[in-house]
Write a protein that holds these residues in place. Sequence first.
Motif, PDB file in Angstrom:
ATOM      1  N   PRO A  17       0.818  -1.223   0.000  1.00 58.29           N
ATOM      2  CA  PRO A  17       0.000   0.000   0.000  1.00 58.29           C
ATOM      3  C   PRO A  17       0.846   1.264   0.000  1.00 58.29           C
ATOM      4  CG  PRO A  17      -0.846  -1.584   1.585  1.00 58.29           C
ATOM      5  CD  PRO A  17       0.484  -2.099   1.129  1.00 58.29           C
ATOM      6  N   LYS A  18       1.992   1.238   0.673  1.00 63.14           N
ATOM      7  CA  LYS A  18       2.861   2.410   0.705  1.00 63.14           C
ATOM      8  C   LYS A  18       3.390   2.741  -0.685  1.00 63.14           C
ATOM      9  CE  LYS A  18       6.936   4.258   3.026  1.00 63.14           C
ATOM     10  NZ  LYS A  18       8.025   3.980   4.006  1.00 63.14           N
ATOM     11  N   SER A  19       3.766   1.713  -1.459  1.00 60.20           N
ATOM     12  CA  SER A  19       4.247   1.932  -2.824  1.00 60.20           C
ATOM     13  C   SER A  19       3.140   2.482  -3.719  1.00 60.20           C
ATOM     14  CB  SER A  19       4.786   0.621  -3.395  1.00 60.20           C
ATOM     15  OG  SER A  19       5.155   0.774  -4.745  1.00 60.20           O
ATOM     16  N   VAL A  20       1.907   1.959  -3.525  1.00 58.86           N
ATOM     17  CA  VAL A  20       0.776   2.443  -4.312  1.00 58.86           C
ATOM     18  C   VAL A  20       0.474   3.894  -3.993  1.00 58.86           C
ATOM     19  CG1 VAL A  20      -1.689   2.164  -4.726  1.00 58.86           C
ATOM     20  CG2 VAL A  20      -0.216   0.142  -4.575  1.00 58.86           C
ATOM     21  N   ARG A  21       0.510   4.232  -2.693  1.00 53.76           N
ATOM     22  CA  ARG A  21       0.253   5.622  -2.300  1.00 53.76           C
ATOM     23  C   ARG A  21       1.295   6.564  -2.872  1.00 53.76           C
ATOM     24  NH1 ARG A  21      -0.812   3.265   2.830  1.00 53.76           N
ATOM     25  NH2 ARG A  21       1.250   3.957   3.528  1.00 53.76           N
ATOM     26  N   LYS A  22       2.549   6.119  -2.919  1.00 57.00           N
ATOM     27  CA  LYS A  22       3.622   6.943  -3.465  1.00 57.00           C
ATOM     28  C   LYS A  22       3.411   7.225  -4.948  1.00 57.00           C
ATOM     29  CE  LYS A  22       8.657   7.222  -3.827  1.00 57.00           C
ATOM     30  NZ  LYS A  22       9.942   6.540  -3.565  1.00 57.00           N
ATOM     31  N   LYS A  23       2.967   6.184  -5.682  1.00 56.92           N
ATOM     32  CA  LYS A  23       2.723   6.359  -7.114  1.00 56.92           C
ATOM     33  C   LYS A  23       1.549   7.304  -7.369  1.00 56.92           C
ATOM     34  CE  LYS A  23       4.645   1.940  -8.623  1.00 56.92           C
ATOM     35  NZ  LYS A  23       4.381   0.636  -9.296  1.00 56.92           N
ATOM     36  N   GLU A  26       2.879  11.187  -6.287  1.00 57.10           N
ATOM     37  CA  GLU A  26       3.910  11.828  -7.111  1.00 57.10           C
ATOM     38  C   GLU A  26       3.332  12.629  -8.278  1.00 57.10           C
ATOM     39  OE1 GLU A  26       6.693   8.886  -8.248  1.00 57.10           O
ATOM     40  OE2 GLU A  26       7.838   8.997  -6.362  1.00 57.10           O
ATOM     41  N   PRO A  27       2.377  12.086  -9.074  1.00 57.45           N
ATOM     42  CA  PRO A  27       1.804  12.903 -10.163  1.00 57.45           C
ATOM     43  C   PRO A  27       1.070  14.140  -9.654  1.00 57.45           C
ATOM     44  CG  PRO A  27       1.322  10.581 -10.504  1.00 57.45           C
ATOM     45  CD  PRO A  27       1.863  10.703  -9.131  1.00 57.45           C
ATOM     46  N   ILE A  28       0.401  13.999  -8.496  1.00 55.74           N
ATOM     47  CA  ILE A  28      -0.322  15.149  -7.949  1.00 55.74           C
ATOM     48  C   ILE A  28       0.654  16.251  -7.549  1.00 55.74           C
ATOM     49  CG2 ILE A  28      -1.821  15.921  -6.065  1.00 55.74           C
ATOM     50  CD1 ILE A  28      -3.065  13.140  -6.050  1.00 55.74           C
ATOM     51  N   LEU A  29       1.749  15.870  -6.900  1.00 53.99           N
ATOM     52  CA  LEU A  29       2.747  16.862  -6.498  1.00 53.99           C
ATOM     53  C   LEU A  29       3.390  17.527  -7.709  1.00 53.99           C
ATOM     54  CD1 LEU A  29       4.509  15.012  -3.528  1.00 53.99           C
ATOM     55  CD2 LEU A  29       2.871  16.899  -3.410  1.00 53.99           C
ATOM     56  N   ASN A  31       2.155  17.813 -10.821  1.00 51.06           N
ATOM     57  CA  ASN A  31       1.198  18.681 -11.511  1.00 51.06           C
ATOM     58  C   ASN A  31       0.948  19.976 -10.741  1.00 51.06           C
ATOM     59  OD1 ASN A  31       0.870  16.829 -13.613  1.00 51.06           O
ATOM     60  ND2 ASN A  31      -0.821  15.787 -12.583  1.00 51.06           N
ATOM     61  N   THR A  32       0.898  19.871  -9.416  1.00 50.98           N
ATOM     62  CA  THR A  32       0.693  21.074  -8.605  1.00 50.98           C
ATOM     63  C   THR A  32       1.869  22.027  -8.738  1.00 50.98           C
ATOM     64  OG1 THR A  32      -0.611  19.796  -7.017  1.00 50.98           O
ATOM     65  CG2 THR A  32       0.244  21.931  -6.281  1.00 50.98           C
ATOM     66  N   PHE A  33       3.076  21.491  -8.591  1.00 47.54           N
ATOM     67  CA  PHE A  33       4.273  22.333  -8.727  1.00 47.54           C
ATOM     68  C   PHE A  33       4.386  22.928 -10.135  1.00 47.54           C
ATOM     69  CE2 PHE A  33       8.724  22.698 -10.053  1.00 47.54           C
ATOM     70  CZ  PHE A  33       9.180  23.630  -9.126  1.00 47.54           C
ATOM     71  N   ASN A  34       4.112  22.097 -11.147  1.00 44.99           N
ATOM     72  CA  ASN A  34       4.209  22.560 -12.523  1.00 44.99           C
ATOM     73  C   ASN A  34       3.199  23.670 -12.801  1.00 44.99           C
ATOM     74  OD1 ASN A  34       5.274  22.390 -15.220  1.00 44.99           O
ATOM     75  ND2 ASN A  34       3.379  21.369 -15.816  1.00 44.99           N
ATOM     76  N   THR A  35       1.977  23.512 -12.286  1.00 52.53           N
ATOM     77  CA  THR A  35       0.949  24.534 -12.496  1.00 52.53           C
ATOM     78  C   THR A  35       1.322  25.841 -11.815  1.00 52.53           C
ATOM     79  OG1 THR A  35      -0.765  22.824 -12.622  1.00 52.53           O
ATOM     80  CG2 THR A  35      -1.495  25.081 -12.179  1.00 52.53           C
ATOM     81  N   LEU A  36       1.784  25.762 -10.570  1.00 50.39           N
ATOM     82  CA  LEU A  36       2.182  26.972  -9.848  1.00 50.39           C
ATOM     83  C   LEU A  36       3.367  27.658 -10.516  1.00 50.39           C
ATOM     84  CD1 LEU A  36       1.870  25.732  -6.142  1.00 50.39           C
ATOM     85  CD2 LEU A  36       0.293  27.220  -7.397  1.00 50.39           C
ATOM     86  N   PHE A  37       4.307  26.857 -10.997  1.00 50.55           N
ATOM     87  CA  PHE A  37       5.479  27.427 -11.665  1.00 50.55           C
ATOM     88  C   PHE A  37       5.085  28.142 -12.955  1.00 50.55           C
ATOM     89  CE2 PHE A  37       8.844  26.997 -14.861  1.00 50.55           C
ATOM     90  CZ  PHE A  37       9.861  27.706 -14.234  1.00 50.55           C
TER      91      PHE A  37
END
Length: 319
Positions: A17-23, A26-29, A31-37
């Motif tokens: 479950p930890k590996s699934v949560r990480k996957k 990561e895309p959410i982080l 996309n958020t950083f990319n959008t803000l940038f």
Amino acid sequence: MANQTISPGPATAAAAPKSVRKKRVEPILFNTFNTLFMIGLVVVTLYPFLNTIVVSLNAGNDTIRGGIYLWPREFTWQNYKAVFASGTIYDAFWISVARTVLSTLLNLVLTTMLAYTLSRREYVFRKPITLIFILTMYFNAGLIPGYFLMKDLHLLNSFWVYVIPSMISAFNMIVIRTYIGTIPESLVESARIDGAGDFKIFIRIIFPLCKPVLATIALFVAVGAWNSWFDAFIYTSSRQELSTLQYELMKLLSSSMNANSNPAVAAGAGMTQDAAVNMVTPISIRAAVTVVASVPILLVYPFMQKYFVVGLNVGSVKE
């Protein structure tokens, strides 16, 4: 015992479950950083131009106080009236348009023909001629020899002094030649088998396939021709009818820097000199001049933007 399955231990069950949560995170982080940038980049890029428009629409005496950001505090058209007060500005506009159109068309056609010639491996002089053109990118005769060259060519006080010196560009030739190198040689060979000559191959095959890079080069040449004013100052300053828009705007900006306002500009804008001191200042005139000079190119760019990135990338790096 041999068929007994081994159930995953507690550590394995917790790791999955930890590996699934990480996957998922990561895309959410990203996309958020990319959008803000990207939002920050757009703000940093657009704000100076938007602020210039606002300053050009704000009263000059109020602009001196500062604090003008994204909305004019005292709205006025007087800055633009001052810019267009001189009747010569309209004639200079059409001279700039004619110069930009002719310079762009001739540069595209002649530079592409030269690039195609120098891209042919069977042309024995292509390397020395290419070297000569490259040297012109690093060395030039200088201002005074260039002036006497224009004089000997009888181009002084002539409209063609704007067009003829810019018909060939070494940098543009290298970009176009590199792009032509990406076109499959089989197209040219098949055309030769059908009996086509070099000129027909250039018109029917090479030139149409170079649209992306030609759009990029056209934008480069057009912006350079439109923004140029120094050649008008050097070569045609004695003929007012050959003055360009940028040169007229430069003279207006220079005159506005001598005092709070130019009386002639104020009279043309329909104001008294006292009113002009309060309404038109060098800062507001400079902002209005910047907007007037930039708008035509901004109107052209969206039509070429879709070719710009592709043409520049492919023309700069040969696949």
